[in-house]
Design an enzyme around this catalytic site. Structure first.
Site, PDB file in Angstrom:
ATOM      1  N   LYS A  52     -14.838 154.940   2.303  1.00  0.00           N
ATOM      2  CA  LYS A  52     -14.633 155.411   0.933  1.00  0.00           C
ATOM      3  C   LYS A  52     -13.892 154.384   0.079  1.00  0.00           C
ATOM      4  O   LYS A  52     -14.080 154.299  -1.119  1.00  0.00           O
ATOM      5  CB  LYS A  52     -13.811 156.700   0.961  1.00  0.00           C
ATOM      6  CG  LYS A  52     -14.672 157.918   1.164  1.00  0.00           C
ATOM      7  CD  LYS A  52     -13.896 159.172   0.875  1.00  0.00           C
ATOM      8  CE  LYS A  52     -14.568 160.344   1.568  1.00  0.00           C
ATOM      9  NZ  LYS A  52     -13.646 161.394   1.912  1.00  0.00           N
ATOM     10  N   ARG A  53     -13.057 153.621   0.752  1.00  0.00           N
ATOM     11  CA  ARG A  53     -12.304 152.570   0.085  1.00  0.00           C
ATOM     12  C   ARG A  53     -13.233 151.614  -0.686  1.00  0.00           C
ATOM     13  O   ARG A  53     -12.886 151.058  -1.715  1.00  0.00           O
ATOM     14  CB  ARG A  53     -11.548 151.803   1.166  1.00  0.00           C
ATOM     15  CG  ARG A  53     -10.411 150.962   0.741  1.00  0.00           C
ATOM     16  CD  ARG A  53      -9.576 150.631   1.981  1.00  0.00           C
ATOM     17  NE  ARG A  53     -10.390 150.172   3.108  1.00  0.00           N
ATOM     18  CZ  ARG A  53     -10.894 148.949   3.194  1.00  0.00           C
ATOM     19  NH1 ARG A  53     -10.705 148.085   2.246  1.00  0.00           N
ATOM     20  NH2 ARG A  53     -11.604 148.599   4.258  1.00  0.00           N
TER      21      ARG A  53
END
Ligand code: GLU
Length: 482
Positions: free
Chosen positions: A259-260
């Site tokens: 997700k980063r």
């Protein structure tokens, strides 16, 4: 046991059956979508079946919303399936049946160890710096030693001797010593199946011939194969599947995609980024699979060309720029009616599909995403008084307004409202004023679109039509306080 050497695509005369088996604990992320795509393409390439299984055994973490999002994402990408989805949670009884078949045939055994005992075992292993693994304490016990009124788990009796070899269609030959594989639980004390058992039973019952999935599952294959081989000995008809473990996708910094990296669900690429499904399809295909150095590959070509030997052995890197370039290509190529419908949805209220369709040839060369298209088309549906950006407002000074007013008089008399004719009129007017065309075009753009950026100004006039164009220009030339 020696390896059965099978290569993808030429495994046997069985019809190819693949499956995509997502766990519905979140959205359909990029990695999952690529796994789905590879499975689908492999089945379509070989004229086989593509199946879908929702692995919803983890009832706490599985949600209906996630199931809906996954189905919607697959549908949007154009991945269709040859049977309704199988829900793993519906099949617990069948999973238990296989656990008991293994138990009865001596390929599995009952384990009565309590969780406290197992915790103590692990603590001791930790202290002795040994690998933490079930110590097979109930593996060879006589039934006379077994309590009759105590709950038990059923564990797989994994062969201790020898090694297991997998001829993976992507990874090549991979060998693991059987002593490294633990006697893991098949059926819990409450009678529910573990994930490892459920996967194997479902793959068998669905007739899956090729298991294409992320290489984070390679270790599982070595734990799953012993079930398959034991069942094959018991009842026959449980052939080894062909495994193809595809390297994971990394972010642009080389770390596993997360997700980063903004690696979110497929629907975010559709909604937030304005990506077309054709472009994502093509991009995901090229993410870990190649055919020479071809970048643009249509769906039909992908079906014709896809095979497992084109899948790379090293992780691929997600590159949003490449995705956007492909998207720009598919936007230029898209059917304008279809594109207009998508853009109309993005714009929402007030958007007219007919006008958008006419505008597409003018708008698409400048847009990389559907969102940019929608943004650039918004002026078509703006209502008067037009909202102005600061830059646009600054262009409409006294001098510019006077020039526009003169131009407007000429344009009111203009009957031929085509790009060429409008250009000729505007040019001759600019010549008459002895100014460059830009000195007229920029304020026109501001008046017509409320912005300093737009398609060619004569295209804008044609798209807006005579009446609306002149209304917008006159709004700027007629003093507001009158
Ligand atoms: N449900 C697993 C996952 O979502 C996939 C299992 C498999 O492909 O065997 O990671």
């Amino acid at each position: 046991m020696a390896s059965k050497s099978v290569n993808a695509g030429e495994s046997s005369d069985r019809e190819v059956v693949t499956r995509f088996a997502p766990s519905p604990t979140g959205f359909l992320h990029i990695g999952g979508a690529r796994t789905a795509l590879f499975n689908w393409l492999f089945a379509r390439h070989h004229g086989g079946k593509a199946l879908l299984r929702i692995e919803d055994t983890d009832r706490q973490r599985s949600t209906q919303d996630a199931i809906d999002k996954i189905l919607e994402g697959l549908d949007w990408l154009g991945l269709d399936y040859d049977a309704p989805p199988v829900f793993q949670s519906d099949r617990a009884e069948r999973h238990a049946e296989v656990a008991y078949a293994l138990l009865e045939a001596g390929h599995a055994y009952k384990c009565f160890a309590t969780s406290e005992e197992l915790e103590q075992m692990r603590a001791e292993q930790r202290a002795a710096k040994q690998p933490m693994r079930y110590d097979r304490r109930w593996r060879d016990r006589e039934s006379a030693e077994m309590p009759s009124d105590t709950a038990f788990t059923i564990r797989l009796k994994v062969p201790i001797e020898g090694e297991t070899v997998i001829e993976d269609a992507v990874q090549g030959r991979v060998t693991v010593n059987n002593s490294e594989i633990d006697d893991y639980i098949l059926l819990r004390a409450d009678g529910t199946p573990t994930y490892m058992l459920a996967v194997v039973v479902d793959d068998h019952d669905m007739g899956v011939t090729h298991i294409i999935r992320g290489d984070d599952h390679l270790n599982n294959a070595f734990r799953q194969l012993p079930i398959i081989r034991a069942m094959d000995r018991i009842e026959g008809g449980w052939p080894d599947p062909v495994y193809a473990h595809v390297p994971l996708i990394h972010g642009s910094d080389g770390a596993k995609l997360s997700k980063r990296h903004g690696a979110v669900g497929v629907e975010a690429y559709r909604d937030d980024e304005g990506i077309l499904p054709e472009a994502l399809f093509n991009y995901l295909l090229r993410l870990g699979w190649g055919h020479g150095d071809r970048e643009e590959i249509t769906r039909e070509d992908a079906i014709a060309l896809f095979d497992l030997d084109g899948v790379g052995k090293s992780p691929s890197r997600f590159d949003i720029k490449k995705l956007l370039n492909l998207n720009a290509h598919y936007i230029r190529d898209a059917d304008t009616t279809h594109l207009a419908e998508i853009v109309a949805k993005k714009i929402g209220q007030g958007a007219e599909t007919d006008l958008l369709e006419r505008a597409m040839p003018v708008l698409t060369p400048r847009a990389k995403t559907v969102n940019e298209l929608a943004e650039s088309a918004r002026f078509l549906f703006a209502t008067r008084p037009l909202e102005m950006t600061d830059k646009a407002a600054a262009l409409l000074d006294e001098e510019a307004r006077e020039r526009l007013s003169g131009l407007s008089k000429m344009l009111h008399l203009q009957n031929d409202w085509t790009s060429d004719a409008l250009e000729a009129t505007t040019k001759s007017y600019a010549e008459k004023l002895d100014i460059g065309l830009g000195k007229l075009a920029q304020p026109m753009r501001a008046a017509l679109t409320g912005s300093t950026m737009s398609p060619g100004i004569f295209d804008v006039l044609v798209l807006l039509g005579k009446e609306e164009s002149l209304a917008r220009i006159d709004e700027q030339t007629v003093p507001k306080n009158r």
